[in-house]
Design a protein around this motif. Structure first.
Motif, PDB file in Angstrom:
ATOM      1  N   TRP A  28       0.841  -1.200   0.000  1.00 45.33           N
ATOM      2  CA  TRP A  28       0.000   0.000   0.000  1.00 45.33           C
ATOM      3  C   TRP A  28       0.878   1.253   0.000  1.00 45.33           C
ATOM      4  O   TRP A  28       0.626   2.188  -0.761  1.00 45.33           O
ATOM      5  CB  TRP A  28      -0.928  -0.010   1.221  1.00 45.33           C
ATOM      6  CG  TRP A  28      -1.947   1.080   1.195  1.00 45.33           C
ATOM      7  CD1 TRP A  28      -3.215   1.007   0.707  1.00 45.33           C
ATOM      8  CD2 TRP A  28      -1.771   2.418   1.677  1.00 45.33           C
ATOM      9  NE1 TRP A  28      -3.837   2.232   0.853  1.00 45.33           N
ATOM     10  CE2 TRP A  28      -2.979   3.103   1.443  1.00 45.33           C
ATOM     11  CE3 TRP A  28      -0.717   3.095   2.269  1.00 45.33           C
ATOM     12  CZ2 TRP A  28      -3.157   4.443   1.792  1.00 45.33           C
ATOM     13  CZ3 TRP A  28      -0.886   4.427   2.613  1.00 45.33           C
ATOM     14  CH2 TRP A  28      -2.105   5.085   2.378  1.00 45.33           C
ATOM     15  N   VAL A  66      -7.873  -0.969  -3.381  1.00 45.00           N
ATOM     16  CA  VAL A  66      -8.321  -2.361  -3.232  1.00 45.00           C
ATOM     17  C   VAL A  66      -7.719  -3.025  -2.001  1.00 45.00           C
ATOM     18  O   VAL A  66      -8.133  -4.109  -1.611  1.00 45.00           O
ATOM     19  CB  VAL A  66      -8.024  -3.211  -4.490  1.00 45.00           C
ATOM     20  CG1 VAL A  66      -8.771  -2.663  -5.680  1.00 45.00           C
ATOM     21  CG2 VAL A  66      -6.549  -3.316  -4.761  1.00 45.00           C
ATOM     22  N   LEU A  67      -6.729  -2.379  -1.395  1.00 47.47           N
ATOM     23  CA  LEU A  67      -6.103  -2.921  -0.194  1.00 47.47           C
ATOM     24  C   LEU A  67      -6.588  -2.171   1.032  1.00 47.47           C
ATOM     25  O   LEU A  67      -6.954  -0.998   0.963  1.00 47.47           O
ATOM     26  CB  LEU A  67      -4.577  -2.803  -0.286  1.00 47.47           C
ATOM     27  CG  LEU A  67      -3.915  -3.562  -1.432  1.00 47.47           C
ATOM     28  CD1 LEU A  67      -2.437  -3.207  -1.515  1.00 47.47           C
ATOM     29  CD2 LEU A  67      -4.095  -5.059  -1.267  1.00 47.47           C
ATOM     30  N   HIS A  68      -6.541  -2.844   2.156  1.00 46.89           N
ATOM     31  CA  HIS A  68      -6.897  -2.209   3.424  1.00 46.89           C
ATOM     32  C   HIS A  68      -5.876  -1.111   3.731  1.00 46.89           C
ATOM     33  O   HIS A  68      -4.668  -1.343   3.660  1.00 46.89           O
ATOM     34  CB  HIS A  68      -6.910  -3.257   4.542  1.00 46.89           C
ATOM     35  CG  HIS A  68      -7.124  -2.690   5.896  1.00 46.89           C
ATOM     36  ND1 HIS A  68      -8.342  -2.189   6.299  1.00 46.89           N
ATOM     37  CD2 HIS A  68      -6.277  -2.516   6.941  1.00 46.89           C
ATOM     38  CE1 HIS A  68      -8.238  -1.735   7.536  1.00 46.89           C
ATOM     39  NE2 HIS A  68      -6.990  -1.929   7.948  1.00 46.89           N
ATOM     40  N   THR A 117     -11.431 -12.843   0.381  1.00 45.42           N
ATOM     41  CA  THR A 117     -11.338 -11.385   0.293  1.00 45.42           C
ATOM     42  C   THR A 117      -9.890 -10.951   0.082  1.00 45.42           C
ATOM     43  O   THR A 117      -9.599 -10.114  -0.777  1.00 45.42           O
ATOM     44  CB  THR A 117     -11.915 -10.726   1.567  1.00 45.42           C
ATOM     45  OG1 THR A 117     -13.261 -11.163   1.734  1.00 45.42           O
ATOM     46  CG2 THR A 117     -11.863  -9.222   1.481  1.00 45.42           C
ATOM     47  N   THR A 118      -8.992 -11.508   0.858  1.00 46.77           N
ATOM     48  CA  THR A 118      -7.572 -11.173   0.704  1.00 46.77           C
ATOM     49  C   THR A 118      -7.073 -11.603  -0.663  1.00 46.77           C
ATOM     50  O   THR A 118      -6.352 -10.864  -1.336  1.00 46.77           O
ATOM     51  CB  THR A 118      -6.733 -11.845   1.813  1.00 46.77           C
ATOM     52  OG1 THR A 118      -7.210 -11.400   3.084  1.00 46.77           O
ATOM     53  CG2 THR A 118      -5.261 -11.515   1.670  1.00 46.77           C
ATOM     54  N   TRP A 120      -8.712 -11.997  -3.537  1.00 47.66           N
ATOM     55  CA  TRP A 120      -9.190 -11.144  -4.635  1.00 47.66           C
ATOM     56  C   TRP A 120      -8.647  -9.720  -4.535  1.00 47.66           C
ATOM     57  O   TRP A 120      -8.404  -9.075  -5.555  1.00 47.66           O
ATOM     58  CB  TRP A 120     -10.717 -11.156  -4.716  1.00 47.66           C
ATOM     59  CG  TRP A 120     -11.186 -12.461  -5.283  1.00 47.66           C
ATOM     60  CD1 TRP A 120     -11.861 -13.446  -4.639  1.00 47.66           C
ATOM     61  CD2 TRP A 120     -10.949 -12.937  -6.615  1.00 47.66           C
ATOM     62  NE1 TRP A 120     -12.066 -14.507  -5.484  1.00 47.66           N
ATOM     63  CE2 TRP A 120     -11.528 -14.228  -6.710  1.00 47.66           C
ATOM     64  CE3 TRP A 120     -10.308 -12.427  -7.740  1.00 47.66           C
ATOM     65  CZ2 TRP A 120     -11.485 -14.988  -7.874  1.00 47.66           C
ATOM     66  CZ3 TRP A 120     -10.278 -13.183  -8.900  1.00 47.66           C
ATOM     67  CH2 TRP A 120     -10.856 -14.445  -8.967  1.00 47.66           C
ATOM     68  N   SER A 121      -8.422  -9.238  -3.333  1.00 45.91           N
ATOM     69  CA  SER A 121      -7.784  -7.922  -3.175  1.00 45.91           C
ATOM     70  C   SER A 121      -6.383  -7.955  -3.760  1.00 45.91           C
ATOM     71  O   SER A 121      -5.957  -7.015  -4.448  1.00 45.91           O
ATOM     72  CB  SER A 121      -7.711  -7.521  -1.703  1.00 45.91           C
ATOM     73  OG  SER A 121      -8.988  -7.296  -1.182  1.00 45.91           O
ATOM     74  N   CYS A 122      -5.662  -9.045  -3.501  1.00 40.65           N
ATOM     75  CA  CYS A 122      -4.313  -9.188  -4.045  1.00 40.65           C
ATOM     76  C   CYS A 122      -4.339  -9.272  -5.567  1.00 40.65           C
ATOM     77  O   CYS A 122      -3.507  -8.656  -6.236  1.00 40.65           O
ATOM     78  CB  CYS A 122      -3.633 -10.416  -3.465  1.00 40.65           C
ATOM     79  SG  CYS A 122      -3.119 -10.239  -1.749  1.00 40.65           S
ATOM     80  N   GLU A 124      -6.536  -8.002  -7.634  1.00 41.81           N
ATOM     81  CA  GLU A 124      -6.807  -6.662  -8.166  1.00 41.81           C
ATOM     82  C   GLU A 124      -5.597  -5.737  -7.995  1.00 41.81           C
ATOM     83  O   GLU A 124      -5.293  -4.936  -8.877  1.00 41.81           O
ATOM     84  CB  GLU A 124      -8.040  -6.069  -7.487  1.00 41.81           C
ATOM     85  CG  GLU A 124      -9.335  -6.746  -7.924  1.00 41.81           C
ATOM     86  CD  GLU A 124     -10.554  -6.103  -7.298  1.00 41.81           C
ATOM     87  OE1 GLU A 124     -10.615  -4.854  -7.264  1.00 41.81           O
ATOM     88  OE2 GLU A 124     -11.438  -6.856  -6.855  1.00 41.81           O
TER      89      GLU A 124
END
Length: 167
Positions: A28, A66-68, A117-118, A120-122, A124
Motif C-alpha cells: 500500500w 483495493v487494499l486495506h 477477500t484477501t 481477490w484484493s491481491c 486486483e
C-alpha cells in the motif's frame, strides 16, 4: 525527500517481508508513493509524460483502494515525504523495479491467503501494479525517444569538391 530515496526505502521495507499484514501495508505504501510520483510528474514533469503520469496516478490509486489502508503513525506515510522528483529517468527506472517487486510480493500473499477477500484484493492489486508498471515503462520510452536526436540529412549527398591538377 527525493523520489529515488523513497523508492529505495520502500523496496527495502518490502523485501524485509514479515507477516501478511506487514507485506500488504508495504505494498500500500509503495502504491501510494507511485501515485504521488505520478501526480508530481503530471504537474511538473516533461509535457510528453503528463498523460501517462495521470494514468499512473489513477492506477496506483486503484492499487491503494483495493487494499486495506494501514494504520500509520504521523510521518510514516512515505508518499507525504516526497519533496522532489530529482532525475525523472532514474526515479522511473527505480519505480518500475519497485512495481515489479510489488507484483511478486502480492502473488506470494495471494497464494497463501486464507480467505477469499484477501485473495481477490491481491489479484486486483497485482493488476493495478502491472498496469502502473506499464505506464512507467511507457514514460521511460517517451523519455528515450525525446533524447534521441534525429539524424541530420542533407537534401542531397554532400560531395567533396573535385580538384583538377594543373598540368
Amino acid at each position: 525527500m527525493d523520489a529515488v530515496r523513497l523508492i529505495v526505502t520502500s523496496g527495502r521495507a518490502l523485501a524485509a517481508g514479515g507477516e501478511e499484514a506487514d507485506i500488504l501495508a508495504e505494498v500500500w505504501q509503495a502504491q501510494a508513493l507511485a501515485q504521488a510520483i505520478g501526480s508530481r510528474l503530471a504537474v511538473y514533469g516533461p509535457p510528453e509524460l503528463r498523460g501517462e503520469a495521470l494514468g499512473l496516478t489513477e492506477l496506483a490509486g486503484r492499487g491503494c483502494g483495493v487494499l486495506h489502508t494501514p494504520e500509520l503513525a504521523p510521518g510514516e506515510l512515505r508518499a507525504a515525504q516526497l519533496t522532489e522528483l530529482g532525475d525523472a529517468r532514474q526515479a522511473l527506472l527505480r519505480l518500475a523495479g519497485l512495481l515489479g517487486e510489488i507484483g511478486i510480493a502480492l502473488v506470494a500473499v495471494a497464494s497463501s491467503a486464507d480467505d477469499e477477500t484477501t485473495y481477490w484484493s491481491c489479484v486486483e492489486a497485482i493488476d493495478a501494479a502491472d498496469e502502473s508498471r506499464d505506464r512507467v515503462l511507457e514514460m521511460l520510452r517517451k523519455l528515450a525517444d525525446r533524447d534521441v536526436e534525429p539524424e541530420r540529412t542533407a537534401p542531397w549527398p554532400e560531395r567533396e569538391p573535385v580538384l583538377r591538377e594543373a598540368g
